[in-house]
Design an enzyme around this catalytic site. Structure first.
Site, PDB file in Angstrom:
ATOM      1  N   CYS A 134       6.124   3.379  -4.020  1.00 45.09           N
ATOM      2  CA  CYS A 134       6.705   3.410  -5.367  1.00 45.09           C
ATOM      3  C   CYS A 134       8.164   3.844  -5.319  1.00 45.09           C
ATOM      4  O   CYS A 134       8.474   5.025  -5.158  1.00 45.09           O
ATOM      5  CB  CYS A 134       5.905   4.344  -6.265  1.00 45.09           C
ATOM      6  SG  CYS A 134       6.572   4.464  -7.934  1.00 45.09           S
ATOM      7  N   CYS A 137       9.230   6.167  -8.247  1.00 44.07           N
ATOM      8  CA  CYS A 137       8.767   7.544  -8.071  1.00 44.07           C
ATOM      9  C   CYS A 137       9.603   8.279  -7.031  1.00 44.07           C
ATOM     10  O   CYS A 137      10.061   9.396  -7.258  1.00 44.07           O
ATOM     11  CB  CYS A 137       7.312   7.564  -7.619  1.00 44.07           C
ATOM     12  SG  CYS A 137       6.221   6.490  -8.572  1.00 44.07           S
ATOM     13  N   ASP A 138       9.753   7.673  -5.851  1.00 43.66           N
ATOM     14  CA  ASP A 138      10.228   8.408  -4.682  1.00 43.66           C
ATOM     15  C   ASP A 138      11.638   8.037  -4.213  1.00 43.66           C
ATOM     16  O   ASP A 138      12.196   8.716  -3.354  1.00 43.66           O
ATOM     17  CB  ASP A 138       9.239   8.203  -3.523  1.00 43.66           C
ATOM     18  CG  ASP A 138       7.843   8.717  -3.881  1.00 43.66           C
ATOM     19  OD1 ASP A 138       7.761   9.730  -4.594  1.00 43.66           O
ATOM     20  OD2 ASP A 138       6.853   8.095  -3.464  1.00 43.66           O
TER      21      ASP A 138
END
Lengths: 314, 314
Positions: A134, A137-138
């Site tokens: 992701c 997200c990251d």
């Protein structure tokens, strides 16, 4: 007869449980065979759930949810649901792994989707410690650093473009010479300036130390290998939508799904079957973020409350 | 040139700011003339934002948001935006109250909607202490108690039905003999069993003590009055969508809005104008919950990032 059956105990299902019960539905069961919390509990750090700050893991983020979401009467049954079907009375039938069934007036399905594994050595070991699925997200955790992306489809290229804005450089590793993506997306990748294409290359192993990933070794068609030293490896080689519960005996789906198996919903999370709602990562156009999944759960719950009232008093 | 201009600093705008900047957009400004936080900061208690527990006020809930959402570079300009228009170059022009303008590649509008006042004595004094405009938010605080609802349209009736499931009894106060709502909704109200219709009645005054509301006095057409002793009064007499910034010089709107002035968006918060997004309470079918508005903000931000990348590198 349940007022509402919720299938799945991630952020979407939990929030649906909070809103249905707090909104007055008396008999609501959330079916989740494991511990509630969802996929995010595997994440080592989350900093983009609004209102919850500090260096916390996905597990820590989700810690207070079950108690908060269950204090208005939501029940949790730790059993696997194998199928949701229409009952003879026109409502819904929840089929459980133990062979028993439960009838429900409305159903909210939020069983998520599971990223596929790329299949290289170290992928599981370093998942959440340098291997990610992701970018939203990251990606930010690699700001100004170099990362590798594995994949050659639309999602891989779009995620590479997303990462290219944050990271110093993106190595895009693809097993073929050509990408299977929209021409415009391919053009943007080529124009980006900091995406290096590593083509005809298969990822063999992600290596690292106790702190996490330090690089990825790829093997080319001619048998040669290359070590790319990066602290982050993002894999986008497709995902499975967890829509099994919607599959009927004859192989059809209970409601409309698209070519990827994602459930088609409108802006209020309604499927094309009255009383059936889909939320979170399994629905079309899902941003796959905790806050979005939670928003879906609240949205569907309010619709379910109105639906149940309508069939009981309409 | 801004990568993205965000109009409004509630949960939707703040989250959009968090996601755009954390996703790599370099030049993002959130225009909010007051303190960020939005309408929820006027709420005396909120218990349905997933992951944040305890007896907290709306103000306390929103306390950590600005710092969290601004730590990735989001700028906050405390100025009123009067209008968003198309610029000559095909991008967007942000018109500020001081007469200056700013150009932006993309715009996320989240200026909310404002419930109308019913216009009785005590309405402002007791707002948030017994007078509410949101059944989903505050209904549960009156579980098993009696409440009054003021209004006779679709929303009023639907909210009365929502409250009837939670509360012991709902007094539905309407100034006319007939409701202006869908026949099916009226039928359900009549069938509910615990909604008492108080018709041809105008609310005159909400009264109470230091703890909050203790009742509402209504006046009938014949001049008589009645005191209804309830701890909660919900008013649903319409709302104004804060869409002024989208109004152009010729009176038209920059993008499609519906008959109520709500901005028409798809499931990804895209308006019918490329690069322009609408989020939170001002969009169609808005559940008007903090978690939903925040989800909208994240959704629109990811779209804005992709849009900006496409026009810069496409």
């Amino acid at each position: 007869m349940l007022d509402c059956a919720i299938i799945g105990g991630g952020p979407a299902g939990l929030t649906a449980g909070l809103y249905t019960t707090r909104g007055g539905l008396a008999n609501v069961v959330m079916y989740e065979k494991g511990m509630p919390g969802g996929q995010i509990t595997q994440s080592s750090e989350i900093e983009n759930y609004p209102g919850v700050t500090g260096e916390i893991t996905g597990m820590e983020l989700m810690m207070p949810w079950p108690e908060q979401c269950q204090r208005f009467g939501l029940k949790h049954e730790m059993v696997e649901v194998t199928r949701v079907s229409k009952s003879e009375s026109g409502h819904f039938l929840i089929h459980k792994l133990d062979g028993t069934t439960e009838e429900a007036l409305s159903v909210i399905v939020g069983t998520g989707s599971t990223p596929k594994k790329a299949g290289f050595v170290g992928e599981e070991t370093f998942f959440g410690r340098g291997v990610s699925t992701c970018a939203t997200c990251d990606g930010f955790f690699y700001k100004g650093k170099e990362v590798a992306v594995v994949g050659g489809g639309d999602t891989a290229l779009e995620e590479a473009l997303y990462l290219a804005k944050i990271c110093a450089k993106v190595y895009l590793i693809h097993r073929r010479e050509q990408f299977r993506a929209a021409p415009n997306t391919i053009e943007r990748v080529k124009n980006s300036g900091n995406i290096e294409l590593v083509l005809n290359a298969v990822p063999e192993e992600v290596y690292g130390d106790k702190m996490g990933v330090t690089g990825i070794r790829v093997k080319f068609q001619d048998g040669s290998t290359r070590n790319i030293d990066v602290p982050g490896v993002f894999t986008f080689v497709g995902y499975n939508v967890n829509n099994e519960v919607l599959k009927q005996d004859d192989g059809s789906f209970l409601c409309e799904v698209n070519a990827w198996g994602e459930v088609v919903v409108d802006i209020s999370m309604r499927t094309n079957v009255h009383g059936l709602f889909a939320v979170g990562d399994m629905r079309i156009a899902a941003p796959k973020q905790v806050v979005c999944a939670a928003g879906d759960g609240a949205t569907a719950a309010l619709q379910a409350i109105a639906y149940v009232d309508e069939i009981l008093n309409g």
